[in-house]
Design a protein around this motif. Sequence first.
Motif, mmCIF file in Angstrom:
data_model
loop_
_atom_site.group_PDB
_atom_site.id
_atom_site.type_symbol
_atom_site.label_atom_id
_atom_site.label_comp_id
_atom_site.label_asym_id
_atom_site.label_seq_id
_atom_site.Cartn_x
_atom_site.Cartn_y
_atom_site.Cartn_z
ATOM 1 N N THR A 83 0.812 -1.224 0.000
ATOM 2 C CA THR A 83 0.000 0.000 0.000
ATOM 3 C C THR A 83 0.846 1.276 0.000
ATOM 4 O O THR A 83 0.317 2.363 -0.162
ATOM 5 N N LYS A 84 2.170 1.113 0.167
ATOM 6 C CA LYS A 84 3.044 2.294 0.273
ATOM 7 C C LYS A 84 3.390 2.800 -1.130
ATOM 8 O O LYS A 84 4.024 2.098 -1.918
ATOM 9 N N GLU A 85 2.985 4.014 -1.430
ATOM 10 C CA GLU A 85 3.206 4.563 -2.763
ATOM 11 C C GLU A 85 4.556 5.251 -2.912
ATOM 12 O O GLU A 85 5.045 5.436 -4.021
ATOM 13 N N ASP A 86 5.159 5.650 -1.792
ATOM 14 C CA ASP A 86 6.406 6.419 -1.876
ATOM 15 C C ASP A 86 7.637 5.526 -1.729
ATOM 16 O O ASP A 86 8.661 5.942 -1.204
ATOM 17 N N LEU A 87 7.528 4.288 -2.196
ATOM 18 C CA LEU A 87 8.681 3.385 -2.195
ATOM 19 C C LEU A 87 9.343 3.495 -3.571
ATOM 20 O O LEU A 87 8.694 3.314 -4.595
ATOM 21 N N TYR A 88 10.617 3.823 -3.597
ATOM 22 C CA TYR A 88 11.282 4.057 -4.872
ATOM 23 C C TYR A 88 12.747 3.638 -4.784
ATOM 24 O O TYR A 88 13.311 3.506 -3.696
ATOM 25 N N LEU A 89 13.352 3.443 -5.949
ATOM 26 C CA LEU A 89 14.775 3.138 -5.998
ATOM 27 C C LEU A 89 15.561 4.366 -5.557
ATOM 28 O O LEU A 89 15.146 5.500 -5.806
ATOM 29 N N LEU A 90 16.703 4.132 -4.914
ATOM 30 C CA LEU A 90 17.519 5.256 -4.468
ATOM 31 C C LEU A 90 18.109 5.985 -5.678
ATOM 32 O O LEU A 90 18.420 5.372 -6.700
ATOM 33 N N GLU A 91 18.269 7.272 -5.525
ATOM 34 C CA GLU A 91 18.640 8.125 -6.655
ATOM 35 C C GLU A 91 19.959 7.682 -7.294
ATOM 36 O O GLU A 91 20.978 7.550 -6.617
ATOM 37 N N GLY A 92 19.913 7.444 -8.590
ATOM 38 C CA GLY A 92 21.114 7.104 -9.352
ATOM 39 C C GLY A 92 21.432 5.632 -9.434
ATOM 40 O O GLY A 92 22.244 5.223 -10.275
ATOM 41 N N VAL A 93 20.813 4.794 -8.604
ATOM 42 C CA VAL A 93 21.219 3.383 -8.570
ATOM 43 C C VAL A 93 20.743 2.631 -9.818
ATOM 44 O O VAL A 93 21.449 1.750 -10.328
ATOM 45 N N GLU A 94 19.580 2.983 -10.346
ATOM 46 C CA GLU A 94 19.099 2.287 -11.553
ATOM 47 C C GLU A 94 20.013 2.574 -12.737
ATOM 48 O O GLU A 94 20.339 1.674 -13.522
ATOM 49 N N ASP A 95 20.452 3.822 -12.869
ATOM 50 C CA ASP A 95 21.384 4.167 -13.951
ATOM 51 C C ASP A 95 22.686 3.398 -13.797
ATOM 52 O O ASP A 95 23.258 2.916 -14.791
ATOM 53 N N LEU A 96 23.176 3.264 -12.559
ATOM 54 C CA LEU A 96 24.417 2.532 -12.324
ATOM 55 C C LEU A 96 24.236 1.057 -12.665
ATOM 56 O O LEU A 96 25.100 0.454 -13.330
ATOM 57 N N ILE A 97 23.143 0.461 -12.226
ATOM 58 C CA ILE A 97 22.879 -0.952 -12.521
ATOM 59 C C ILE A 97 22.852 -1.191 -14.031
ATOM 60 O O ILE A 97 23.479 -2.134 -14.538
ATOM 61 N N LYS A 98 22.158 -0.330 -14.765
ATOM 62 C CA LYS A 98 22.059 -0.497 -16.221
ATOM 63 C C LYS A 98 23.414 -0.293 -16.898
ATOM 64 O O LYS A 98 23.767 -1.010 -17.843
ATOM 65 N N ASP A 99 24.185 0.678 -16.403
ATOM 66 C CA ASP A 99 25.512 0.945 -16.969
ATOM 67 C C ASP A 99 26.438 -0.250 -16.767
ATOM 68 O O ASP A 99 27.142 -0.675 -17.692
ATOM 69 N N LEU A 100 26.426 -0.809 -15.558
ATOM 70 C CA LEU A 100 27.259 -1.981 -15.287
ATOM 71 C C LEU A 100 26.831 -3.166 -16.159
ATOM 72 O O LEU A 100 27.663 -3.842 -16.773
ATOM 73 N N TYR A 101 25.535 -3.395 -16.215
ATOM 74 C CA TYR A 101 24.986 -4.509 -17.005
ATOM 75 C C TYR A 101 25.354 -4.359 -18.483
ATOM 76 O O TYR A 101 25.815 -5.316 -19.125
ATOM 77 N N ASN A 102 25.184 -3.172 -19.015
ATOM 78 C CA ASN A 102 25.455 -2.936 -20.443
ATOM 79 C C ASN A 102 26.935 -3.021 -20.784
ATOM 80 O O ASN A 102 27.296 -3.183 -21.958
#
Length: 220
Positions: A83-102
């Motif tokens: 029910t918590k709507e304000d749950l989000y990935l920490l700032e910048g971590v998704e970009d880092l994950i994608k950069d490492l993966y790519n």
Amino acid sequence: MIKTVIFDMDGVIVDTEPVHRYAYYLQFSELNIEVPEEMYTTFTGFSTRNTFQTLKSYFPTVEQEVEDLIQRKRTIFNDAFDTKEDLYLLEGVEDLIKDLYNNGIQLILASSASKVTIDRVFTRFNLHQYFTHIVSGEDFPQSKPNPAIFIHAASLSVAPKEECIIIEDSTNGVKAAKGAGIYCVGYKSEHSHLQDLSEADLVIEHFNELNAEKISQLKG
């Protein structure tokens, strides 16, 4: 050359700590125990099982079995999580994950969270595709700072542990990483309340300080 990055989850990829805190303190209220902030802080990086084992040693009035306590906590947490709507990935971590993966760097998750919680987070944010392995603390008898979870995670790497790094945000997590003999990046965020990252090999305050090129050159 670093070939594998081992991520912690809570406080590194996503901040579920407020949800955990809500669930724990609601349960403490149900159990009629008062857990001071200083004690609660020491549980950071613990599995739920280890948290309740420790609490039962402090509070003999808690008569419920550890497994029952775990199930109650999980129910409260899951209800709040959904029910918590304000749950989000920490700032910048998704970009880092994608950069490492790519850039062909292997990603492994090693989290004290349960498999159920990890799967909820990874499904909600579509992260499964980037990680080759997921390791949960519920499979180990002792939590961080015991290094077992990271030793196992490193054994799943395509490279020796000298070519792995760990990203952690807690005192216990950093101690576990160093106990495993693995290079540790300490992530000092606004959520790293009272956590000591001084044993980390490198401390960052934002994920934009890292990218695949920089990480590959770190000395493991």
